[in-house]
Design an enzyme around this catalytic site. Structure first.
Site, PDB file in Angstrom:
ATOM      1  N   GLY A 124       0.845  -1.193   0.000  1.00 22.32           N
ATOM      2  CA  GLY A 124       0.000   0.000   0.000  1.00 22.32           C
ATOM      3  C   GLY A 124       0.877   1.238   0.000  1.00 22.32           C
ATOM      4  O   GLY A 124       1.404   1.639  -1.027  1.00 22.32           O
ATOM      5  N   GLY A 125       1.095   1.795   1.172  1.00 18.28           N
ATOM      6  CA  GLY A 125       1.927   2.992   1.282  1.00 18.28           C
ATOM      7  C   GLY A 125       3.394   2.694   1.531  1.00 18.28           C
ATOM      8  O   GLY A 125       4.204   3.611   1.641  1.00 18.28           O
ATOM      9  N   ALA A 126       3.741   1.413   1.629  1.00 15.09           N
ATOM     10  CA  ALA A 126       5.148   1.020   1.865  1.00 15.09           C
ATOM     11  C   ALA A 126       5.721   1.684   3.114  1.00 15.09           C
ATOM     12  O   ALA A 126       6.838   2.181   3.117  1.00 15.09           O
ATOM     13  CB  ALA A 126       6.018   1.302   0.637  1.00 15.09           C
ATOM     14  N   SER A 167      -3.980  -1.553  12.344  1.00 16.14           N
ATOM     15  CA  SER A 167      -3.332  -0.307  12.743  1.00 16.14           C
ATOM     16  C   SER A 167      -4.138   0.435  13.811  1.00 16.14           C
ATOM     17  O   SER A 167      -5.336   0.210  13.989  1.00 16.14           O
ATOM     18  CB  SER A 167      -3.191   0.561  11.495  1.00 16.14           C
ATOM     19  OG  SER A 167      -2.772   1.863  11.807  1.00 16.14           O
ATOM     20  N   SER A 168      -3.446   1.309  14.504  1.00 12.71           N
ATOM     21  CA  SER A 168      -4.083   2.120  15.541  1.00 12.71           C
ATOM     22  C   SER A 168      -3.619   3.565  15.376  1.00 12.71           C
ATOM     23  O   SER A 168      -2.432   3.816  15.188  1.00 12.71           O
ATOM     24  CB  SER A 168      -3.683   1.582  16.909  1.00 12.71           C
ATOM     25  OG  SER A 168      -4.465   2.156  17.921  1.00 12.71           O
ATOM     26  N   TYR A 220       5.175   2.288  24.154  1.00 10.53           N
ATOM     27  CA  TYR A 220       5.867   2.632  22.908  1.00 10.53           C
ATOM     28  C   TYR A 220       7.206   3.247  23.268  1.00 10.53           C
ATOM     29  O   TYR A 220       7.262   4.326  23.861  1.00 10.53           O
ATOM     30  CB  TYR A 220       5.000   3.622  22.133  1.00 10.53           C
ATOM     31  CG  TYR A 220       5.480   3.958  20.735  1.00 10.53           C
ATOM     32  CD1 TYR A 220       4.946   3.304  19.625  1.00 10.53           C
ATOM     33  CD2 TYR A 220       6.427   4.942  20.512  1.00 10.53           C
ATOM     34  CE1 TYR A 220       5.359   3.613  18.342  1.00 10.53           C
ATOM     35  CE2 TYR A 220       6.854   5.263  19.223  1.00 10.53           C
ATOM     36  CZ  TYR A 220       6.318   4.598  18.148  1.00 10.53           C
ATOM     37  OH  TYR A 220       6.718   4.908  16.861  1.00 10.53           O
TER      38      TYR A 220
END
Lengths: 534, 534
Positions: free
Chosen positions: B118-120, B200-201, B450
């Site tokens: 997709g967007g790589a 994804s979030s 994170y």
């Protein structure tokens, strides 16, 4: 003691007011009550068990009977007339997980089919062995596995054995200041594990979520494996295995332990009754509220005009209701009026703020708030209403409910299609039904549609069954034709299995079959629920 | 034009203040910047394509290079040093669904492996062919499929082709008054389909949900089938097929069309910065807010003390920051202080009410609100921060991030374990790293964790790679040992695949393999993402 041929505990008796019976007689005709079959007579007809003996397995006819039928109208007809389908050959009540494994292994060794059972409240035929099943059938009734084994108060996670019933679960949580908040109409008799494997939804799902939302993890015993899913808050690590347990309906394994996301008991809870001049206004207000992301809303439940009228008729208090209707008429809510119950739950300040915002929304749609009198009455009877079915049957009326969900734009067409299909199916048989509908679970993108049908019990089991089957088939076909889900909250079981392809497509069905084949290659759990047995 | 060897558009250049560089030099040592490999040189080294010609397939080296790597630190090292892994043999940019089918069939016919793209922006190695893969590799880059094909404003459902990138998607929705609200740091370059298949979030997931929550349905082209999932609001009809698309990471099929649940653009949005005296107080407040069900919260993002200090150091405005820190010190927030950003989104009245309730919570934990200055600055730079990595690399520093999620009680131990593991891995190599952490996505039951690691680029690709691999392995092992998910928001790819069993168990892995085997029996999509190729 639980009723063997109706809803709930024998000590609870609901009665119908004479005006309610008169209202129904007018709607569907005068019924002819039929005497019930006796439990002893029915048990005497149950054939001998085909299972070899095992210390954990009860082969007494009554035990087998009580775990082999649910609460669908078809089940009621079978029980009340004593016209039983095949029942299981034995029931085990394991008390811990190791016994479940022992029983699965034993069943495999003796060539039996296993059907798991929780509260036996299925309304889509999950519990009854197929007539053509050549093997003996063992029912695994988990209702003795009911302990809260862990509570992480900080993370608001509680682990239970899967067989715990609603009231027991809530009592264990409430003692610690928590609630699961899962209150389907079957709450009193249904089990936690059953809720998970059928993707159940409770009346206050707007706050507490569906089973998908509160099921955090657990343990499932598959025929040849054991799978434990940790209660992570979220994960992007590939497929979410919880989603393979949810909706698995006993075909992939036996769910023995369930970790749920719980919530602190709310400070405040109230249910407000709001009337609207008509259906379209009620739907518009409900949709706007559902899309508002207001934190203090726990329920939005919109009855259509017939259900509103029926509710007011069956409520008793004819004088007070007449006065209420006069006042509502002055404010624009006359014959076509519809009733929305708004559940408000949370901290005192949050509930206050939410009610203020919600009131502004309903007023722009002509809504007239009537305070909490009707709402609290609804809440007080939320699990009692289903007992009315016992009284209705005794009076010669039988009840079925059907439900689906669609995006908002198709809600009204769906309500009309369902009610029309039900009515026409009965008309074709020279009968009538009284049909009414509410939206019970709402989402930003759409709503569930829940329709109730009252019809006359037939003179025989066959006649009654023919009416039920005609109704069920016509309505389900209408649901599918309108693009609704085969079930929003009851599951698939055997009754909905033939329609599943409309929702999942051929590729989806093939993938489900592949997963079942992987988890249960020998068909130990091949009950025919969800997918036909190959 | 997009950078071929770094983040984002070439026209956007981030710069680092001298004091920021001094701070990092002190933390990890003086770096020795290495000149980048040239694009032309790198392309010249790419071997000839092994694919036969096809009018839709571009076999030019640069096109193949640009679709064969993502944005992990490993990818950066390969690109900056020109030490490339194997790249794909051709890239197709289909413009509609039928072309995807054509290309899948062609790849199958010519014996090629297909990797969707997709967007790589993958940071876990989704895009790079395995060195040992014997077949030629075709990359299906969906980024030209970007149209909104349907908007149901009433049901708040929008359907897009799956290749649409974040800004394009939001622009199409905003023109109609809606937003998806999905804003991961990769927003500018990432695709809708990629978000779905990797679960994804976005930064404001507290309001808008993760991909699981807003992915309503869509169409996936599998090697031998096509599966369309209707956008139902909810269903209890067996397994939810959306959940088989989510997290499938290109192993089950190619997602071509995605229906998402959208929301009206909010009236009001602001981000408030709140300081706490220390980590434990910050965590307690964040947890209480996450469990409060306040409707107007869209984000809770809590930086630990080192990240807070780093943020203030790298912010520039040293004078203003010094003054702020003095004031905070008077109010109990000294050296160990931590910063929470509170996102408030919704109607004006809802945001007001939520802020009032939230303030009461943070104050009971010693929180000091500082208004919206820091928060608005964060919001303005929310997608710009990642451009700093270009400037950091140029200065000789490289950055990696790692993330997980755990229940609340294990959050602090996880932060410590991750940072310690990272530091010790580098110490063992005679290097240092600067490690800091925030909680970025919170849930009632737990939080994501994170962590960011800044370290020195090595003198060679090998040296740099060795540092990255040691860091990655040590931290991932620490995450798994502490019971965290292998990934909360980045997915599995090839980099995390060896660790997946810790979360899914042997039975879970076997079930995933069975589903892959069913959907893709010939291995057309057998990239090694998610699960090793058998």
């Amino acid at each position: 003691m639980r009723r063997w041929n109706g809803w709930g505990d024998e000590s609870v008796r609901a009665t119908l007011a004479p005006e309610a019976l008169a209202f129904l007689r007018e709607a569907v005709g005068t019924p002819q009550p039929v005497p019930d079959a006796e439990l002893a007579t029915v048990c005497a007809r149950i054939p001998d068990s085909r299972l070899p003996p095992h210390p954990l397995v009860d082969t007494a006819p009554e035990a087998r009977l009580r775990s082999s039928l649910g609460q669908s109208l078809g089940d009621w007809i079978a029980l009340r007339f004593g016209a039983l389908p095949r029942v299981s050959d034995g029931v085990a009540h394991p008390t811990h997980r190791a016994e479940v494994r022992t029983l699965l292994d034993w069943a495999q060794a003796v060539g039996a089919l296993v059907i798991p059972c929780g509260g036996a409240t299925s309304v889509v035929g999950h519990l009854t062995p197929e007539a053509a099943e050549p093997r003996p059938v063992l029912t695994l009734n988990l209702s003795r596995m009911r302990t809260m084994t862990r509570l992480d108060a900080e993370a608001q996670l509680a682990t239970f054995e899967a067989g715990v019933l609603g009231p027991d679960l809530e009592a264990q949580l409430r003692a610690k200041g928590f609630t699961l908040g899962h209150f389907p109409q079957s709450f009193e008799q249904a089990s936690l594990g059953g809720w998970v494997v059928t993707r159940s939804s409770g009346q206050q799902s707007l706050r507490y979520g569906r089973a998908e939302h509160w099921f955090a993890g657990g343990t499932m015993l598959a025929p040849q494996a054991e799978c434990t899913i940790p209660p992570l808050p979220a994960s992007s690590a590939g497929p979410d295995l919880r989603e393979w347990v949810l909706g698995s309906e006993g075909r992939l394994g036996v769910l023995t332990d369930v970790t749920v996301r719980v919530t602190k008991l709310p400070e405040v809870e109230r249910f407000v009754g709001v009337f609207f001049p008509g259906w379209e206004a009620g739907v518009a207000a409900t949709r706007e509220l559902a899309q508002s992301k207001l934190g203090g809303l726990s329920m939005l439940r919109l009855a259509n005009a017939v259900e509103t009228r029926t509710t007011l008729k069956l409520a008793g208090h004819a004088g007070a209701i007449a006065w209420l209707e006069r006042v509502l008429g002055w404010r624009g809510c006359g014959d076509g009026k519809v009733l929305l119950f708004v559940g408000l739950t949370g901290s005192a300040s949050q509930v206050r703020a939410t009610e203020r915002e919600a009131r502004a929304v309903w007023r722009t749609h002509g809504g007239v708030g009537t305070g909490t009198v009707l709402g609290q009455k609804w809440a007080a009877k939320r699990f009692a209403g289903v007992y009315l079915r016992n009284a209705l049957w005794d009076a010669g009326f039988m009840v079925d409910t059907m439900e689906t969900a669609v995006p908002w734009g198709r809600t009204t067409a769906m309500v009309n299609a369902i009610e029309t299909a039900g009515r026409e199916a009965l008309t074709a048989m020279g009968e009538r039904c009284h049909a009414y509908t509410h939206l019970s679970h709402v989402y930003p993108t759409g709503s569930s549609v829940y329709s109730t049908f009252v019809l006359r019990v037939g003179a025989t089991a066959e006649e009654s069954r023919a009416r039920w089957q005609a109704l069920k088939a016509a309505v389900t076909q209408a649901i599918v034709a309108q693009g609704g889900t085969v079930s929003h909250q009851h599951g698939v079981g055997r009754d909905h299995a033939p329609y599943l392809g409309a929702e999942k497509g051929a590729a989806g069905l093939a993938a489900i079959d592949a997963l079942i084949q992987h988890a249960d290659p020998n068909g130990l759990l091949a009950s025919g629920n969800l997918r036909p047995v190959r």
